[in-house]
Write a protein that holds these residues in place. Structure first.
Motif, PDB file in Angstrom:
ATOM      1  N   ASN A   9      -5.304 -11.971   8.885  1.00 38.22           N
ATOM      2  CA  ASN A   9      -4.353 -10.868   9.125  1.00 38.22           C
ATOM      3  C   ASN A   9      -3.919 -10.311   7.770  1.00 38.22           C
ATOM      4  O   ASN A   9      -3.355 -11.042   6.961  1.00 38.22           O
ATOM      5  N   PHE A  10      -4.176  -9.043   7.540  1.00 35.94           N
ATOM      6  CA  PHE A  10      -3.810  -8.480   6.232  1.00 35.94           C
ATOM      7  C   PHE A  10      -3.376  -7.035   6.395  1.00 35.94           C
ATOM      8  O   PHE A  10      -3.671  -6.387   7.409  1.00 35.94           O
ATOM      9  N   SER A  11      -2.641  -6.544   5.414  1.00 39.74           N
ATOM     10  CA  SER A  11      -2.255  -5.137   5.462  1.00 39.74           C
ATOM     11  C   SER A  11      -2.582  -4.500   4.118  1.00 39.74           C
ATOM     12  O   SER A  11      -2.917  -5.188   3.155  1.00 39.74           O
ATOM     13  N   ILE A  12      -2.452  -3.178   4.089  1.00 38.34           N
ATOM     14  CA  ILE A  12      -2.724  -2.445   2.854  1.00 38.34           C
ATOM     15  C   ILE A  12      -1.398  -1.863   2.389  1.00 38.34           C
ATOM     16  O   ILE A  12      -0.717  -1.204   3.165  1.00 38.34           O
ATOM     17  N   ILE A  13      -1.019  -2.130   1.140  1.00 34.79           N
ATOM     18  CA  ILE A  13       0.203  -1.509   0.615  1.00 34.79           C
ATOM     19  C   ILE A  13      -0.158  -0.688  -0.622  1.00 34.79           C
ATOM     20  O   ILE A  13      -1.010  -1.081  -1.413  1.00 34.79           O
ATOM     21  N   ALA A  14       0.488   0.456  -0.740  1.00 35.36           N
ATOM     22  CA  ALA A  14       0.189   1.345  -1.866  1.00 35.36           C
ATOM     23  C   ALA A  14       1.253   2.423  -1.945  1.00 35.36           C
ATOM     24  O   ALA A  14       2.042   2.600  -1.027  1.00 35.36           O
ATOM     25  N   GLY A  99      -1.832 -11.869   4.152  1.00 40.03           N
ATOM     26  CA  GLY A  99      -2.337 -11.298   2.895  1.00 40.03           C
ATOM     27  C   GLY A  99      -2.092  -9.804   2.837  1.00 40.03           C
ATOM     28  O   GLY A  99      -1.828  -9.173   3.853  1.00 40.03           O
ATOM     29  N   ALA A 100      -2.169  -9.256   1.624  1.00 37.58           N
ATOM     30  CA  ALA A 100      -1.992  -7.810   1.458  1.00 37.58           C
ATOM     31  C   ALA A 100      -2.931  -7.314   0.372  1.00 37.58           C
ATOM     32  O   ALA A 100      -3.115  -7.974  -0.657  1.00 37.58           O
ATOM     33  N   LEU A 101      -3.542  -6.156   0.632  1.00 37.72           N
ATOM     34  CA  LEU A 101      -4.349  -5.503  -0.402  1.00 37.72           C
ATOM     35  C   LEU A 101      -3.417  -4.554  -1.144  1.00 37.72           C
ATOM     36  O   LEU A 101      -2.858  -3.640  -0.541  1.00 37.72           O
ATOM     37  N   LEU A 102      -3.250  -4.779  -2.425  1.00 33.50           N
ATOM     38  CA  LEU A 102      -2.405  -3.896  -3.227  1.00 33.50           C
ATOM     39  C   LEU A 102      -3.309  -2.823  -3.825  1.00 33.50           C
ATOM     40  O   LEU A 102      -4.049  -3.078  -4.775  1.00 33.50           O
ATOM     41  N   VAL A 103      -3.271  -1.629  -3.230  1.00 36.66           N
ATOM     42  CA  VAL A 103      -4.184  -0.560  -3.660  1.00 36.66           C
ATOM     43  C   VAL A 103      -3.498   0.273  -4.739  1.00 36.66           C
ATOM     44  O   VAL A 103      -2.398   0.783  -4.531  1.00 36.66           O
ATOM     45  N   VAL A 104      -4.150   0.365  -5.898  1.00 33.09           N
ATOM     46  CA  VAL A 104      -3.611   1.170  -7.000  1.00 33.09           C
ATOM     47  C   VAL A 104      -4.684   2.175  -7.418  1.00 33.09           C
ATOM     48  O   VAL A 104      -5.854   1.819  -7.572  1.00 33.09           O
ATOM     49  N   ASP A 105      -4.284   3.419  -7.566  1.00 37.91           N
ATOM     50  CA  ASP A 105      -5.195   4.485  -7.997  1.00 37.91           C
ATOM     51  C   ASP A 105      -5.616   4.213  -9.448  1.00 37.91           C
ATOM     52  O   ASP A 105      -4.774   4.086 -10.330  1.00 37.91           O
ATOM     53  N   ALA A 106      -6.927   4.130  -9.671  1.00 42.61           N
ATOM     54  CA  ALA A 106      -7.421   3.778 -11.010  1.00 42.61           C
ATOM     55  C   ALA A 106      -7.148   4.862 -12.047  1.00 42.61           C
ATOM     56  O   ALA A 106      -7.265   4.627 -13.246  1.00 42.61           O
ATOM     57  N   SER A 107      -6.776   6.074 -11.580  1.00 44.46           N
ATOM     58  CA  SER A 107      -6.480   7.126 -12.560  1.00 44.46           C
ATOM     59  C   SER A 107      -4.964   7.288 -12.769  1.00 44.46           C
ATOM     60  O   SER A 107      -4.521   7.644 -13.842  1.00 44.46           O
ATOM     61  N   GLN A 108      -4.150   6.985 -11.732  1.00 42.09           N
ATOM     62  CA  GLN A 108      -2.702   7.185 -11.851  1.00 42.09           C
ATOM     63  C   GLN A 108      -1.940   5.945 -12.282  1.00 42.09           C
ATOM     64  O   GLN A 108      -0.896   6.045 -12.913  1.00 42.09           O
TER      65      GLN A 108
END
Length: 599
Positions: A9-14, A99-108
């Motif tokens: 079970n996981f979520s996406i946070i950004a 769990g959580a996927l920490l999504v970060v924009d590679a340009s910002q």
């Protein structure tokens, strides 16, 4: 049946616009849950407003299956909203994951919201996997972003995942990393049923639906369950696995799984988000902790422009509450605007979205008054009252002190705009708590700001003085005493209650002057002079006059004595005097928006 070891079970946070919904689409397609033909952009965002604005408003879930080393794993993806107004949904969703996927924009790089959501994830003891998205962009700078994640958040990035949701680069590696690093759910399948409701909505055919994460035991079709917060029991009429397009029916939702429970209820009030479901005959000993109802943060009056549409507005709000349990409203009347509702919102974006949905989905024309916050008033007799509407403020002589709510704001800004931001924050009565350089080009600021200063147009001003580069996040902090007064607007001597606002005394003269100048441009000319005044109590602090329309009553005099003309002008003067005493001024809709425009 899937044992617990094969469930993730996981979520996406950004932060907003870091590619969260695109990544979710990509994971769904890679797992084959939706065919190419059925696929649409942002498949998890079901509302038109979500697709148009490119934001997620409702948290959505989907059950995926993925083959890895000859085993089938069940991956439950819980998509969360990114905007601060919906952080209540984020906290519930994260409580359902491991769990959580920490999504970060590679340009910002790291933004204010990224930090806020990471802290919620850390409080829930989640395994966090940093993912650098948009790696295919020419402006991508993974080394700098990894350094920022390590410095700002304190997460180790030994093997960061570099993906591009747009080109599907690195997606299979990401799925394998989720299986290897996100821990499987814990729980006793033989214990009494214990499930967390982390979302609920209304379906026209099935009634109220609850999206649950089963912590212990299982939920079976036909079982009688008890909702612990409302202390009501219901029969489970059906169970579904979540899917954006075609939901799959099931006989039971096992321990560790996520699913939709159909109870056939006519309203979602009985299944509040954050509540606990258990077996009616054999209940669990204690509910899942951390449940508290969503607290409204900003209040505004919403009125139908056509006064006979009041009942239609009431029906529309009742229907909308079925899909948005955080909405609170009560009827109120205004002398200027007639009958309407005082509605509590979680924030400004929430207010915009609700007003837009009411207008679109229910075909209403609405007018909103200036948003206000809850003030705490201590009266001279020692009693305290909370008010949301400036017109509820007691007379000045009965007030001992007025306290206003403050928020703790986190702002991340490029260092070249630091001067602009500090000027803006000082103008908005901000108190600096912390300032640190994340990188030589980016600065993190922490400020305490009165909520009243951010509910109008703070976000727009923040974006315009930083060319759109600043990111902003806030959380409620505490109440503090303020030197505040109620500013009234009088048109032709009468107070217009819908235009009253509570302002700091130091800004009241400037605010009053700006308001009457703005109103002068908006109010149409009448046959008589109209005085527009700003007042504090009985003291007038600013005035403008809308000149009367000229009517040439002497046009029909050809020659003759001057006394004939004078007689006609005197008669007109008398008529205007009488008209002024009984004349009513109709205020156009723009007049109520003038309060929102002044700064």
């Amino acid at each position: 049946m899937n044992p617990l070891s094969r469930i993730r079970n996981f979520s996406i946070i950004a932060h907003i616009d870091h590619g969260k919904s695109t990544l979710a689409d990509c994971l769904i397609q890679t797992c084959g849950a939706i065919s190419e033909r059925e696929m649409t952009q942002q498949v998890m965002d079901t509302m038109d407003i979500e697709k148009e604005r490119g934001i997620t408003i409702k948290a959505q879930s989907v059950r995926l299956s993925y083959q890895y080393q000859n085993e089938t794993y069940i991956l439950n993806l819980i998509d969360t909203p990114g905007h601060v107004d919906f952080s209540y949904e984020v906290s519930r969703s994260l409580a359902s994951c491991e769990g959580a996927l920490l999504v970060v924009d590679a340009s910002q790089g790291v933004e204010a919201q990224t930090i806020a959501n990471v802290y919620i994830a850390l409080e829930n003891n989640l395994e966090i996997l940093p993912v650098l998205n948009k790696i295919d962009l020419p402006a991508a700078n993974p080394e700098r972003v990894i350094e920022e994640i390590e410095q700002t958040i304190g997460l180790e990035c030994n093997q960061p995942l570099c993906v591009s949701a747009k080109t599907r680069l690195g997606i299979r590696e990401l799925l394998e990393r989720i299986i290897m690093q996100v821990p499987p759910p814990k729980g006793d399948p033989n214990a009494p049923t214990k499930a967390l409701i982390y979302d609920s909505w209304f379906d026209n055919y099935l009634g109220a639906l609850a999206l649950v994460r089963v912590k212990e035991g299982a939920i079976k079709k036909g079982q009688r369950i008890l909702v612990m917060g409302s202390n009501k029991n219901h029969e489970v009429l059906g169970l579904l696995y979540p899917h954006p397009i075609k939901q799959q029916q099931t006989e039971e939702i096992a321990c560790g799984e996520i699913g939709i429970v159909i109870l056939g209820l006519k309203s979602v009030t009985d299944i509040a988000v954050g509540d606990t479901m258990t077996d009616f005959k054999n209940p669990t000993k204690e509910a899942i902790s951390g449940f508290e109802p969503a607290k409204p943060f900003v209040f505004a009056g919403i009125y139908p422009i056509e006064t006979d549409k009041f009942e239609d507005l009431r029906d529309a709000l009742d229907k909308l509450k079925l899909n948005d349990s955080s909405l609170t409203y009560e009827p109120e009347t205004s002398i200027a605007l007639g009958f309407g509702f005082r509605i509590g919102f979680l924030g400004l974006l929430h207010m915009e979205v609700i007003k837009e949905r009411l207008e679109r989905e229910f075909d209403l024309s609405l007018i909103a008054t200036a948003p206000t916050v809850v003030y705490r008033i201590t009266q001279t007799d020692g009693s305290t009252i909370n008010i949301q509407n400036p017109s509820e403020l007691p007379p000045e002589q009965k007030i001992a002190k007025i306290e206003e709510p403050y928020v703790k704001a986190t702002i991340i800004v490029p260092s070249e705009f630091l001067g602009n931001i500090i000027t803006l924050l000082n103008h908005r009565r901000g108190i600096q708590e912390k300032m640190e350089y994340l990188h030589e080009t980016r600065v993190l600021l922490e400020y305490l700001i009165p909520t009243n200063e951010i509910v109008m147009d703070f976000y727009d001003k923040l974006k315009s003085c930083t060319k759109g580069y600043a990111s902003f996040d806030y959380e409620p902090y505490e109440y503090r005493e303020g030197d505040l007064v109620k500013l009234d607007v009088r048109v032709a001597g009468e107070i217009v209650d819908a235009l009253s606002i509570i302002v700091p005394k130091s800004k009241s003269y400037d605010r009053g002057k700006e308001l009457v100048v703005a109103m002068k441009e908006i109010i149409p000319r009448q046959l008589f002079e109209v005085a527009i005044q700003a007042s504090i109590g009985n003291k007038i602090i600013a005035r403008e006059t809308v000149k009367s329309m000229g009517k040439n009553v002497t046009a029909k005099c050809y020659g003759g004595d001057i006394t004939r003309k004078r007689k006609l002008l005197e008669k007109q003067k008398e008529g205007k005097k009488r008209m002024k005493s009984i004349g009513k001024v109709n205020l156009p809709q723009e007049a109520f928006l003038a309060v929102l425009k002044i700064d």
